[in-house]
Design an enzyme around this catalytic site. Structure first.
Site, PDB file in Angstrom:
ATOM      1  N   HIS A 121       0.875  -1.195   0.000  1.00 46.72           N
ATOM      2  CA  HIS A 121       0.000   0.000   0.000  1.00 46.72           C
ATOM      3  C   HIS A 121       0.900   1.229   0.000  1.00 46.72           C
ATOM      4  O   HIS A 121       1.500   1.567   1.025  1.00 46.72           O
ATOM      5  CB  HIS A 121      -0.905   0.007   1.241  1.00 46.72           C
ATOM      6  CG  HIS A 121      -1.867   1.157   1.270  1.00 46.72           C
ATOM      7  ND1 HIS A 121      -3.209   1.000   1.527  1.00 46.72           N
ATOM      8  CD2 HIS A 121      -1.688   2.502   1.092  1.00 46.72           C
ATOM      9  CE1 HIS A 121      -3.816   2.167   1.502  1.00 46.72           C
ATOM     10  NE2 HIS A 121      -2.905   3.105   1.238  1.00 46.72           N
ATOM     11  N   HIS A 162       1.543   5.396  -1.694  1.00 44.97           N
ATOM     12  CA  HIS A 162       1.160   6.567  -2.491  1.00 44.97           C
ATOM     13  C   HIS A 162       2.415   7.162  -3.126  1.00 44.97           C
ATOM     14  O   HIS A 162       3.317   7.602  -2.412  1.00 44.97           O
ATOM     15  CB  HIS A 162       0.485   7.624  -1.613  1.00 44.97           C
ATOM     16  CG  HIS A 162      -0.790   7.149  -1.006  1.00 44.97           C
ATOM     17  ND1 HIS A 162      -2.014   7.299  -1.623  1.00 44.97           N
ATOM     18  CD2 HIS A 162      -1.034   6.477   0.153  1.00 44.97           C
ATOM     19  CE1 HIS A 162      -2.959   6.756  -0.862  1.00 44.97           C
ATOM     20  NE2 HIS A 162      -2.386   6.242   0.216  1.00 44.97           N
ATOM     21  N   HIS A 189     -10.492   0.783   1.864  1.00 38.85           N
ATOM     22  CA  HIS A 189     -10.309   1.785   2.931  1.00 38.85           C
ATOM     23  C   HIS A 189     -11.495   1.618   3.867  1.00 38.85           C
ATOM     24  O   HIS A 189     -12.608   2.010   3.534  1.00 38.85           O
ATOM     25  CB  HIS A 189     -10.241   3.212   2.371  1.00 38.85           C
ATOM     26  CG  HIS A 189      -9.971   4.233   3.440  1.00 38.85           C
ATOM     27  ND1 HIS A 189      -8.779   4.915   3.549  1.00 38.85           N
ATOM     28  CD2 HIS A 189     -10.731   4.648   4.492  1.00 38.85           C
ATOM     29  CE1 HIS A 189      -8.823   5.713   4.607  1.00 38.85           C
ATOM     30  NE2 HIS A 189      -9.998   5.579   5.194  1.00 38.85           N
ATOM     31  N   HIS A 226      -4.519  -0.798   5.879  1.00 43.96           N
ATOM     32  CA  HIS A 226      -4.098  -0.021   7.058  1.00 43.96           C
ATOM     33  C   HIS A 226      -5.040  -0.174   8.264  1.00 43.96           C
ATOM     34  O   HIS A 226      -5.648   0.786   8.713  1.00 43.96           O
ATOM     35  CB  HIS A 226      -3.892   1.457   6.731  1.00 43.96           C
ATOM     36  CG  HIS A 226      -4.925   2.102   5.846  1.00 43.96           C
ATOM     37  ND1 HIS A 226      -6.268   1.988   6.078  1.00 43.96           N
ATOM     38  CD2 HIS A 226      -4.790   2.869   4.736  1.00 43.96           C
ATOM     39  CE1 HIS A 226      -6.914   2.661   5.156  1.00 43.96           C
ATOM     40  NE2 HIS A 226      -6.051   3.195   4.327  1.00 43.96           N
ATOM     41  N   ASP A 250       1.438   2.639   3.484  1.00 47.46           N
ATOM     42  CA  ASP A 250       0.596   3.831   3.307  1.00 47.46           C
ATOM     43  C   ASP A 250       1.456   5.085   3.368  1.00 47.46           C
ATOM     44  O   ASP A 250       0.987   6.139   3.796  1.00 47.46           O
ATOM     45  CB  ASP A 250      -0.541   3.878   4.345  1.00 47.46           C
ATOM     46  CG  ASP A 250      -1.652   4.838   3.934  1.00 47.46           C
ATOM     47  OD1 ASP A 250      -1.671   5.264   2.769  1.00 47.46           O
ATOM     48  OD2 ASP A 250      -2.493   5.167   4.788  1.00 47.46           O
TER      49      ASP A 250
END
Ligand code: DOR
Ligand code: ZN
Length: 344
Positions: A13, A15, A136, A174, A247
């Site tokens: 995960h 970004h 999410h 997460h 994350d």
């Protein structure tokens, strides 16, 4: 033990953003990780197979020369997503998974899902082709306290979806609560959960005691200490239900240090050092490889990485406080403890 060799880890995960920010942060992950699941919450979001293929090409251009890092692309689920486009992107090896954001739950989630019935045909197609859904897991209703949103989501959204589509593979992204860890544990082979680096280290006091600490604000927000302890227990157990998803979510300092600061902790730079410290303090260094390198590929039905990394223990290692981008600084997550392990 002073050295530790692991199969090269993956980040399930991540970004990476786009443009100048992506060029600044991608090397931080590519330095240690073999692959990463790339979150699609750009503006506009990565919705179609064509969007994902174009984004993948931009990521490849942002990697240092000679890097073997492989981005695993994710489609952003909207109420208009076409099941056939999803299936074609999966069959072509363009998209690894699909991400469900409840609309309004977090950064750039406005195009997410309001009515979960509307995405039922996509979920059924994914169950049929064995494509995982990354979730999410927070409800967005105003009357639900932010610290309860994960637990309420499990009961009112996730569990009904899984009962209606038992063959769908789901990753609870997460997780931040003991309820999340427990639900993942009991969910069988079609359910997994990622745990971030920062949620193993901070609790809600770290955000709020002694002045507000915007760099520790992320979503889902860190909970009470008892929940952090449950996450540490889960991650260090070696159980195949749990795997690393950092994350790592870069925001410019100006966007964090604001009257309405963005959610996200940037941990790409020092994640492996922090994890080694956490696992060592639990007497669980022998489980670190399960968490970072073995459990994720097993869930995603992918081979483990062929090569290895070696961590070495020594004097405390320091990392830069921030990385620079052409648009400003991105602060690196401060674990507030000395880190002795370093990827050599
Ligand atoms: O803290 C977070 N940051 N949580 C999310 O869900 C999104 C992410 C981001 O994109 O900044
Ligand atoms: Zn995220």
């Amino acid at each position: 033990m002073h050295t530790l060799t692991l199969r090269r880890p993956d980040d399930w995960h991540l970004h990476l953003r786009d443009g100048a920010m992506m060029h600044a942060v991608a090397p931080e992950t590519a330095r240690h990780f073999g692959r990463a699941i790339i979150m699609p919450n750009l503006i506009p979001p990565v919705v179609t197979g064509a969007d994902a293929a174009a984004y993948r090409d931009r990521i490849m251009d942002a990697l240092p020369q000679g890097s073997t890092f492989k981005p695993l692309m994710v489609l952003y689920l909207t109420e208009e997503t076409d099941p056939e486009d999803v299936a074609a992107a999966h069959a072509a090896g363009i998209a690894t998974s699909v991400k469900l954001y409840p609309a309004g739950a977090t950064t750039n989630s406005a195009s997410g899902v309001r009515n979960f019935d509307k995405v039922r045909p996509v979920l059924e197609k994914m169950a049929e082709i064995g494509m995982p859904l990354c979730v999410h897991g927070e409800v967005v209703e105003n009357h639900v306290d932010i610290f309860d949103r994960e637990a309420v989501f499990i009961d009112t959204v996730l569990d009904p979806i899984r009962k209606a589509t038992p063959d769908l593979k789901v990753v609870m992204e997460h997780i931040t609560t003991s309820q999340g860890a427990q639900y993942a544990l009991e969910g069988g082979d079609n359910l997994g959960a990622t745990i971030t680096t920062h949620h193993l280290v901070i609790n809600r006091n770290d955000i709020l005691v002694g002045g507000i600490k915007p760099h520790y604000y992320c979503l889902p927000v860190a909970k009470r200490e008892e929940h952090r302890l449950a996450l540490v227990k889960a991650a260090t157990s070696g159980n195949g239900s749990y795997f690393l998803g950092t994350d790592s979510a870069p925001h410019l300092d100006g966007a964090k240090l604001s009257a309405c600061g963005c959610a996200g902790c940037f941990t790409a730079t020092n994640t492996m050092s922090i994890l080694a410290e956490v696992f060592e303090s639990e007497g669980a260094l022998d489980k670190l490889e399960n968490f970072t390198s073995l459990n994720g590929p097993a869930f995603y039905n992918l081979p483990v990485n062929e090569d290895t990394i070696t961590l070495t223990k020594g004097d405390p290692v320091t990392y830069p406080e921030a990385i620079d981008t052409p648009d400003g600084r991105v602060t690196v997550f401060d674990p507030k403890m000395p880190l002795h392990w370093q990827v050599s």
